[in-house]
Design a protein around this motif. Sequence first.
Motif, PDB file in Angstrom:
ATOM      1  N   THR A 134      -8.164   6.990   1.644  1.00  0.00           N
ATOM      2  CA  THR A 134      -6.989   7.543   2.611  1.00  0.00           C
ATOM      3  C   THR A 134      -6.030   8.145   1.714  1.00  0.00           C
ATOM      4  OG1 THR A 134      -5.970   5.238   1.945  1.00  0.00           O
ATOM      5  CG2 THR A 134      -7.289   5.456   4.028  1.00  0.00           C
ATOM      6  N   THR A 135      -6.033   8.238   0.440  1.00  0.00           N
ATOM      7  CA  THR A 135      -5.084   8.904  -0.587  1.00  0.00           C
ATOM      8  C   THR A 135      -5.519   9.616  -1.549  1.00  0.00           C
ATOM      9  OG1 THR A 135      -3.365   6.980   0.108  1.00  0.00           O
ATOM     10  CG2 THR A 135      -2.671   8.565  -1.804  1.00  0.00           C
ATOM     11  N   GLY A 136      -5.389  10.628  -1.442  1.00  0.00           N
ATOM     12  CA  GLY A 136      -5.916  11.596  -2.628  1.00  0.00           C
ATOM     13  C   GLY A 136      -5.379  11.565  -3.987  1.00  0.00           C
ATOM     14  N   PRO A 137      -6.091  11.841  -5.095  1.00  0.00           N
ATOM     15  CA  PRO A 137      -5.333  11.645  -6.442  1.00  0.00           C
ATOM     16  C   PRO A 137      -4.021  12.193  -6.833  1.00  0.00           C
ATOM     17  CG  PRO A 137      -7.663  12.367  -6.482  1.00  0.00           C
ATOM     18  CD  PRO A 137      -7.375  12.595  -5.016  1.00  0.00           C
ATOM     19  N   GLU A 138      -3.740  13.178  -6.320  1.00  0.00           N
ATOM     20  CA  GLU A 138      -2.451  13.952  -6.621  1.00  0.00           C
ATOM     21  C   GLU A 138      -1.484  13.306  -6.059  1.00  0.00           C
ATOM     22  OE1 GLU A 138      -4.886  15.892  -5.305  1.00  0.00           O
ATOM     23  OE2 GLU A 138      -5.610  16.866  -6.999  1.00  0.00           O
ATOM     24  N   VAL A 139      -1.515  12.829  -4.580  1.00  0.00           N
ATOM     25  CA  VAL A 139      -0.483  12.063  -4.045  1.00  0.00           C
ATOM     26  C   VAL A 139      -0.321  10.617  -4.562  1.00  0.00           C
ATOM     27  CG1 VAL A 139      -0.046  10.823  -1.787  1.00  0.00           C
ATOM     28  CG2 VAL A 139      -0.887  13.182  -1.776  1.00  0.00           C
ATOM     29  N   ALA A 140      -1.527   9.921  -4.933  1.00  0.00           N
ATOM     30  CA  ALA A 140      -1.568   8.827  -5.530  1.00  0.00           C
ATOM     31  C   ALA A 140      -0.763   8.629  -7.044  1.00  0.00           C
ATOM     32  CB  ALA A 140      -3.066   8.107  -5.793  1.00  0.00           C
ATOM     33  N   LEU A 141      -1.038   9.858  -7.846  1.00  0.00           N
ATOM     34  CA  LEU A 141      -0.407  10.051  -9.152  1.00  0.00           C
ATOM     35  C   LEU A 141       1.347  10.151  -8.897  1.00  0.00           C
ATOM     36  CD1 LEU A 141      -3.029  12.200 -10.827  1.00  0.00           C
ATOM     37  CD2 LEU A 141      -2.253   9.921 -11.522  1.00  0.00           C
ATOM     38  N   ASP A 142       1.809  10.693  -7.838  1.00  0.00           N
ATOM     39  CA  ASP A 142       2.911  11.249  -7.350  1.00  0.00           C
ATOM     40  C   ASP A 142       3.599   9.906  -7.136  1.00  0.00           C
ATOM     41  OD1 ASP A 142       2.969  13.682  -8.155  1.00  0.00           O
ATOM     42  OD2 ASP A 142       2.848  14.431  -6.029  1.00  0.00           O
ATOM     43  N   ALA A 143       2.917   9.126  -6.154  1.00  0.00           N
ATOM     44  CA  ALA A 143       3.483   7.701  -5.861  1.00  0.00           C
ATOM     45  C   ALA A 143       3.555   6.748  -6.739  1.00  0.00           C
ATOM     46  CB  ALA A 143       2.845   7.267  -4.672  1.00  0.00           C
ATOM     47  N   LEU A 144       2.751   6.680  -7.829  1.00  0.00           N
ATOM     48  CA  LEU A 144       2.639   5.918  -8.811  1.00  0.00           C
ATOM     49  C   LEU A 144       3.809   6.136  -9.738  1.00  0.00           C
ATOM     50  CD1 LEU A 144       1.488   3.274 -10.235  1.00  0.00           C
ATOM     51  CD2 LEU A 144      -0.174   4.787 -11.276  1.00  0.00           C
ATOM     52  N   VAL A 181       0.674  -1.162   0.054  1.00  0.00           N
ATOM     53  CA  VAL A 181      -0.031  -0.038  -0.036  1.00  0.00           C
ATOM     54  C   VAL A 181       0.981   1.242   0.057  1.00  0.00           C
ATOM     55  CG1 VAL A 181      -1.885   1.261   1.399  1.00  0.00           C
ATOM     56  CG2 VAL A 181      -1.814  -1.175   1.217  1.00  0.00           C
ATOM     57  N   LEU A 182       0.640   2.160  -0.836  1.00  0.00           N
ATOM     58  CA  LEU A 182       1.355   3.365  -1.074  1.00  0.00           C
ATOM     59  C   LEU A 182       0.447   4.642  -0.595  1.00  0.00           C
ATOM     60  CD1 LEU A 182       3.082   2.675  -4.478  1.00  0.00           C
ATOM     61  CD2 LEU A 182       4.016   2.342  -2.265  1.00  0.00           C
ATOM     62  N   HIS A 183       1.472   5.316   0.221  1.00  0.00           N
ATOM     63  CA  HIS A 183       0.600   6.675   0.811  1.00  0.00           C
ATOM     64  C   HIS A 183       1.388   7.971   0.389  1.00  0.00           C
ATOM     65  CE1 HIS A 183      -0.721   3.459   3.712  1.00  0.00           C
ATOM     66  NE2 HIS A 183      -1.679   4.093   3.441  1.00  0.00           N
ATOM     67  N   GLY A 184       2.716   7.550  -0.315  1.00  0.00           N
ATOM     68  CA  GLY A 184       3.516   8.568  -0.922  1.00  0.00           C
ATOM     69  C   GLY A 184       4.569   8.319  -1.661  1.00  0.00           C
ATOM     70  N   THR A 185       5.505   9.321  -1.941  1.00  0.00           N
ATOM     71  CA  THR A 185       6.612   9.020  -2.927  1.00  0.00           C
ATOM     72  C   THR A 185       7.780   8.076  -2.096  1.00  0.00           C
ATOM     73  OG1 THR A 185       7.327  11.067  -2.605  1.00  0.00           O
ATOM     74  CG2 THR A 185       6.153  10.754  -4.421  1.00  0.00           C
ATOM     75  N   THR A 186       7.854   8.579  -0.943  1.00  0.00           N
ATOM     76  CA  THR A 186       9.106   7.861  -0.159  1.00  0.00           C
ATOM     77  C   THR A 186       8.738   6.267  -0.019  1.00  0.00           C
ATOM     78  OG1 THR A 186       9.586   9.644   1.010  1.00  0.00           O
ATOM     79  CG2 THR A 186      10.380   7.888   1.943  1.00  0.00           C
ATOM     80  N   GLU A 187       7.454   5.908   0.455  1.00  0.00           N
ATOM     81  CA  GLU A 187       7.276   4.512   0.454  1.00  0.00           C
ATOM     82  C   GLU A 187       7.354   3.797  -1.119  1.00  0.00           C
ATOM     83  OE1 GLU A 187       3.744   4.241   3.789  1.00  0.00           O
ATOM     84  OE2 GLU A 187       3.438   5.008   1.491  1.00  0.00           O
ATOM     85  N   ARG A 210       9.409   4.924  -3.708  1.00  0.00           N
ATOM     86  CA  ARG A 210      10.778   4.465  -3.905  1.00  0.00           C
ATOM     87  C   ARG A 210      11.398   3.385  -3.185  1.00  0.00           C
ATOM     88  NH1 ARG A 210      10.606  10.299  -4.362  1.00  0.00           N
ATOM     89  NH2 ARG A 210      11.358  10.492  -2.123  1.00  0.00           N
ATOM     90  N   LEU A 211      11.074   3.503  -2.032  1.00  0.00           N
ATOM     91  CA  LEU A 211      11.753   2.349  -1.425  1.00  0.00           C
ATOM     92  C   LEU A 211      11.374   1.125  -1.299  1.00  0.00           C
ATOM     93  CD1 LEU A 211      12.199   4.269   2.265  1.00  0.00           C
ATOM     94  CD2 LEU A 211      14.074   3.825   0.741  1.00  0.00           C
ATOM     95  N   THR A 212      10.101   0.613  -1.720  1.00  0.00           N
ATOM     96  CA  THR A 212       9.535  -0.480  -1.887  1.00  0.00           C
ATOM     97  C   THR A 212       9.999  -1.040  -2.997  1.00  0.00           C
ATOM     98  OG1 THR A 212       7.709  -1.920  -1.601  1.00  0.00           O
ATOM     99  CG2 THR A 212       7.081   0.000  -2.916  1.00  0.00           C
ATOM    100  N   ARG A 213      10.166  -0.140  -4.196  1.00  0.00           N
ATOM    101  CA  ARG A 213      10.933  -0.759  -5.440  1.00  0.00           C
ATOM    102  C   ARG A 213      12.282  -0.869  -5.366  1.00  0.00           C
ATOM    103  NH1 ARG A 213      10.321  -3.029  -8.802  1.00  0.00           N
ATOM    104  NH2 ARG A 213      11.299  -2.037 -10.314  1.00  0.00           N
ATOM    105  N   ALA A 214      12.945   0.008  -4.700  1.00  0.00           N
ATOM    106  CA  ALA A 214      14.703  -0.135  -4.574  1.00  0.00           C
ATOM    107  C   ALA A 214      14.890  -1.405  -3.786  1.00  0.00           C
ATOM    108  CB  ALA A 214      14.907   1.350  -4.126  1.00  0.00           C
ATOM    109  N   HIS A 215      14.160  -1.406  -2.646  1.00  0.00           N
ATOM    110  CA  HIS A 215      14.640  -2.577  -1.554  1.00  0.00           C
ATOM    111  C   HIS A 215      14.036  -3.748  -1.582  1.00  0.00           C
ATOM    112  CE1 HIS A 215      16.578   0.905   1.166  1.00  0.00           C
ATOM    113  NE2 HIS A 215      16.977   1.117  -0.092  1.00  0.00           N
ATOM    114  N   ASN A 216      12.725  -3.726  -2.142  1.00  0.00           N
ATOM    115  CA  ASN A 216      11.660  -4.713  -2.031  1.00  0.00           C
ATOM    116  C   ASN A 216      11.453  -5.305  -3.363  1.00  0.00           C
ATOM    117  OD1 ASN A 216      10.309  -3.070   0.279  1.00  0.00           O
ATOM    118  ND2 ASN A 216      11.528  -4.690   0.966  1.00  0.00           N
ATOM    119  N   ASP A 217      11.793  -4.553  -4.413  1.00  0.00           N
ATOM    120  CA  ASP A 217      11.570  -5.037  -5.977  1.00  0.00           C
ATOM    121  C   ASP A 217       9.756  -5.361  -5.877  1.00  0.00           C
ATOM    122  OD1 ASP A 217      12.093  -5.334  -8.591  1.00  0.00           O
ATOM    123  OD2 ASP A 217      12.608  -7.548  -8.424  1.00  0.00           O
ATOM    124  N   ALA A 218       9.002  -4.352  -5.311  1.00  0.00           N
ATOM    125  CA  ALA A 218       7.634  -4.556  -5.371  1.00  0.00           C
ATOM    126  C   ALA A 218       7.093  -4.396  -6.923  1.00  0.00           C
ATOM    127  CB  ALA A 218       6.984  -3.257  -4.431  1.00  0.00           C
TER     128      ALA A 218
END
Length: 150
Positions: free
Chosen positions: A115-125, A90-96, A98-106
């Motif tokens: 729980t997450t607005g469209p702008e934040v979700a778009l940035d996180a994606l 589950v992503l709530h922001g860009t830090t999560e 980046r880290l889940t891709r870099a460290h966990n190969d999600a």
Amino acid sequence: MSSAPLTIAIGGDHAGLPLKTILQEALAAAGHEVLDVGTNDTASVDYPDFAHQVCAAVEGGRASFGVLVCGSGIGMQIAANRHAGIRATVLHGTTEARLTRAHNDANVACFGARTTGPEVALDALNAFLATEFEGGRHARRLAKLAPPAA
């Protein structure tokens, strides 16, 4: 969104439909091929049905990544992680992201429409799709997630 075009499977339940639509349109506008498994209606449906379809597309190589949206993102994450080849978060922001891709190969990003607005979700994606897996010590740790030999 990521610079290289990808095939991305996307699915969501009735609660996730508004955010799923926004993410789907942004992915297509960025040049990605979007494999939409539904739902595309506001009638109540069961989130695991869509999680399983997205995960099957990722596991089968028909999609590079998956995106799942429900009310909280949590149900989708649980259902997705039942698949051996899936690492969903589950992503709530860009830090999560980046880290889940870099460290966990999600390979599956889950979002909560409540729980997450469209702008934040778009940035996180965007961060999720743009971040490469670092490998190294992280690859060793991921190997330890495989089921034990019978």
